[in-house]
Design an enzyme around this catalytic site. Structure first.
Site, PDB file in Angstrom:
ATOM      1  N   GLY A 113      26.501 -48.104 -39.309  1.00 47.16           N
ATOM      2  CA  GLY A 113      27.418 -48.385 -38.203  1.00 47.16           C
ATOM      3  C   GLY A 113      26.888 -49.405 -37.216  1.00 47.16           C
ATOM      4  N   LEU A 405      25.745 -43.755 -26.522  1.00 43.51           N
ATOM      5  CA  LEU A 405      24.364 -44.044 -26.903  1.00 43.51           C
ATOM      6  C   LEU A 405      24.106 -43.459 -28.284  1.00 43.51           C
ATOM      7  CD1 LEU A 405      22.554 -43.149 -23.569  1.00 43.51           C
ATOM      8  CD2 LEU A 405      22.928 -45.441 -24.492  1.00 43.51           C
ATOM      9  N   HIS A 534      -5.965 -39.528 -18.719  1.00 37.88           N
ATOM     10  CA  HIS A 534      -6.277 -40.660 -17.843  1.00 37.88           C
ATOM     11  C   HIS A 534      -7.074 -41.697 -18.621  1.00 37.88           C
ATOM     12  CE1 HIS A 534      -7.338 -42.909 -14.291  1.00 37.88           C
ATOM     13  NE2 HIS A 534      -8.592 -42.919 -14.708  1.00 37.88           N
TER      14      HIS A 534
END
Ligand code: FAD
Ligand code: NAD
Length: 587
Positions: A113, A405, A534
């Site tokens: 599609g 979406l 981190h």
């Protein structure tokens, strides 16, 4: 540097990035769900050998949900027929076979599609090229990291091939994933001819008929072109043509500053075009949170070769002809008075999408579309003209217009299959993230600040807003990409996350921590103690959650968080298992 993306560079040192990997998600029952994001290769590795044990249970549950007849029997050719093999149909089909449902999908054009052939996939290939071009062109950025780039350039046809090849690859992966799992792919245009009956074949001559216990409409959308705009596919075109990158105009007007307009402005300006936006509303990017739109204008529009006209409609566009340029007539959006006529080399029409629902035969079952969209309730069940649910008929994806979406279409399809497998399921659309893949990216989930304020006023609660900056993030600074913010809108009385908006490096990936928190009902008082590695960009969100000021514990709303979806799913699975074994004993 990917060899397939045709950017020619010569740099003293460049580190290459790694490609995205798709991964099948694990479900409580031990099977993997193959949905949209798992489209690439993971689906072929789905462990179908585990399916039979659950199959009987799923069939019994499906039968219970559909008035007692065992799925696959009762004279139907299929348990489920899906009309439209886009990403919505694909997501539904894979989940259906996993649930043991005999499934067929009807496709009138090519599998995949819009998203795969004319949307997400080729556009992201072009954006991958534009991102690299933009970086390599940014001498200041390169120099500040000690890099020297002596020359950059691109081969237009090779860039276009990169997009086209990616679309072909994903299309064949999608097709193979369905074939290997036993989904029947039927070629032709599908029309509903009666309750649980679909005919398919050539347009206007559908000569084959099948019956199905349940039908899903997943027919998607096409570009919407306003009246007065003449498309020639060469100088005035939609995203369908633009994605082929047959030319890179010197000056292009982009009509509409939504997702498509913004992403293409990123591509065209990186490849050397000048862009003029024409936007009907008073500000650019009107669909985004206003504060994010304002910052996006500072980062994505103002420093680039882009100008714009807001508050105007492109009322008439004439393609270039006989040496004359493309002519764009602008009228004031409010007074409708003529403002000016632009002369440009090309125009991209990015004014939204129209549902592709003509010829579906909805009149045969008393369903009337609304501006072309199929009316559905929160379970994607189709509603008839009298406001009643049409039994056994669902509509997902762009065709229902709830949220245009790709991943929303797929999630709606999975939700429908859950229901027809005997487990009630309502998809929380406010937990579905969205992203615009510009450089840097923009992403969001939940409500914008004005929407949240409106809701708060109506329902009588307070909201708070906190922000963090990419400028304070070590990883972003190491990448020399400090432009960006993250914004959290929340309820200080309960700790509920109402919306998160991010503009910055890899914003599209970062949003999932927030969207998953909303989907699972996780509150700020809990998520702020989650630990982040981190130095990572994820610490932008860590800072954001930690910055939220909540009311003291004793004053906070006592309403418990929604139980996590996996827990709900596991519970409903156990319930289905128990009730089917009780029914078996009664037979
Ligand atoms: C340029 C562009 C970029 C985009 N980028 C993104 C992105 O990055 N992320 C994102 O989430 N979304 C993106 N989208 C939106 C996304 O492509 C759509 O939301 C998504 O494709 C909708 O999926 P769907 O399954 O509902 O419909 P579609 O993908 O449109 O599929 C519908 C299918 O049904 C077939 N069909 C129609 N009628 C019939 C019939 N009667 N019988 C048989 N077959 C029929 C069609 O041929 C088509 O194959 C983008 C869209 C565009 C245009
Ligand atoms: N990254 C992504 O997720 C992505 C990328 C591309 C497209 N999409 C999806 O595709 C759909 C279509 O995208 P889109 O950008 O075309 O639509 P959009 O609705 O996002 O934006 C259309 C814009 O055009 C403006 N407009 C409409 N008519 C106009 C006119 N005559 N003159 C001037 N301006 C006009 C509107 O005010 C609006 O700002 C969206 O719903 C989006 O969800 C998603």
């Amino acid at each position: 540097m990917q060899s397939t993306a045709a950017v020619s560079v010569s740099a003293s040192a460049i580190t290459s990035g790694s490609g995205a990997r798709s991964e099948a998600a694990r479900r409580p029952g031990g099977l993997r769900v193959c949905g949209l994001r798992r489209e690439a290769l993971a689906c072929s590795s789905l462990r179908i050998s585990q399916a039979p044990a659950r199959l009987a249970v799923a069939r019994a549950a499906a039968a219970a949900a559909t008035n007692g007849a065992v799925a696959g029997s009762g004279g139907f050719d299929y348990d489920l027929v899906i009309i439209g093999a886009g990403v919505g149909g694909h997501g539904a089909a894979l989940h259906a076979v996993e649930e043991g449902l005999k499934t067929a999908i009807i496709e009138g054009d090519v599998v995949g599609g819009t998203c795969v052939n004319r949307g997400c996939v080729p556009s992201k290939a072009l954006l991958a090229v534009s991102g690299r071009m933009r970086e390599l062109h940014d001498e200041h950025h390169m120099k500040s990291m000690g890099l020297q780039v002596s020359s950059t350039g691109y081969d237009r046809q090779a860039v276009a091939d990169h997009a086209n090849n990616l679309a072909s690859k994903i299309r064949s992966n999608l097709t193979n994933s369905m074939k290997s799992l036993g989904v029947d792919i039927l070629t032709g245009v599908g029309t509903i001819v009666g309750k649980q009956r679909v005919r398919y074949g050539k347009v206007g001559f559908p000569d084959k008929e099948i019956t199905a216990r349940n039908i899903i409409i997943a027919t998607g959308s096409t570009p919407f072109v306003p009246k007065g705009i003449e498309i020639d596919g060469k100088t005035v075109f939609t995203s369908d043509h633009a994605l082929k990158l047959e030319s890179v105009p010197d000056w292009i007007a982009i009509v509409g500053s939504g997702y498509i307009g913004l992403e293409f402005s990123d591509v065209y300006t990186a490849l050397g075009s000048e862009v003029t936006f024409v936007e009907a509303l008073d500000q650019l990017m009107p669909g985004f949170d206003p504060e994010i739109a304002k910052l996006a204008q500072r980062v994505l529009i103002n420093p680039r070769k882009i100008d714009y006209h807001t508050g105007v409609f492109a009322s008439k566009i004439t393609p270039a002809k006989d040496g004359k340029p493309v002519l764009i007539e602008l009228i004031d959006a409010k007074t409708k008075e003529h403002k000016e006529t632009l002369e440009v080399d090309a125009a991209l029409i990015a004014t939204g999408r129209a549902p592709f629902t003509k010829g579906l035969g909805l009149e045969n079952i008393n369903v009337v579309t609304q501006r072309g969209f199929v009316p559905v309730d929160e379970r994607m069940r189709v509603m008839d003209a009298d406001g009643n649910v049409v039994p056994n008929l669902f509509c997902i994806g762009d065709a229902n217009g709830k949220l245009m979406l790709a991943h929303a279409a797929s999630a709606q399809g999975i939700s429908v299959v859950e229901q027809i497998s005997g487990r009630d399921h309502i998809l929380n659309h406010l937990s579905i993230p969205a992203a615009c893949f510009t450089h840097p990216e923009i992403s969001m989930v939940g409500l914008t600040e004005p929407q949240a304020r409106e809701k708060a006023d109506k329902e009588g609660f307070e909201i708070s807003v906190v922000k963090t900056s990419f400028k304070a993030n070590t990883k972003a600074l190491a990448e020399n990409e400090g432009d960006g913010i993250a914004k959290l809108i929340y309820r200080p009385d309960t700790g509920e996350i109402l919306g998160v908006h991010i503009l910055g490096l890899h914003a599209a990936d970062l949003i999932h921590e927030a969207s998953n928190a909303i989907a699972l009902g996780t509150r700020l008082q809990d998520i702020k103690f989650a630990v982040h590695a981190h130095p990572t960009l994820s610490e932008v969100l860590d800072e954001l959650f930690k910055a939220a000021k909540l009311q003291p514990r004793e004053e906070r709303g006592s309403k418990p968080s929604q139980p996590p979806q996996p827990l709900l799913k596991a519970l409903s699975f156990i319930t289905a298992l128990l009730s089917s074994s009780i029914r078996d004993r009664q037979r």
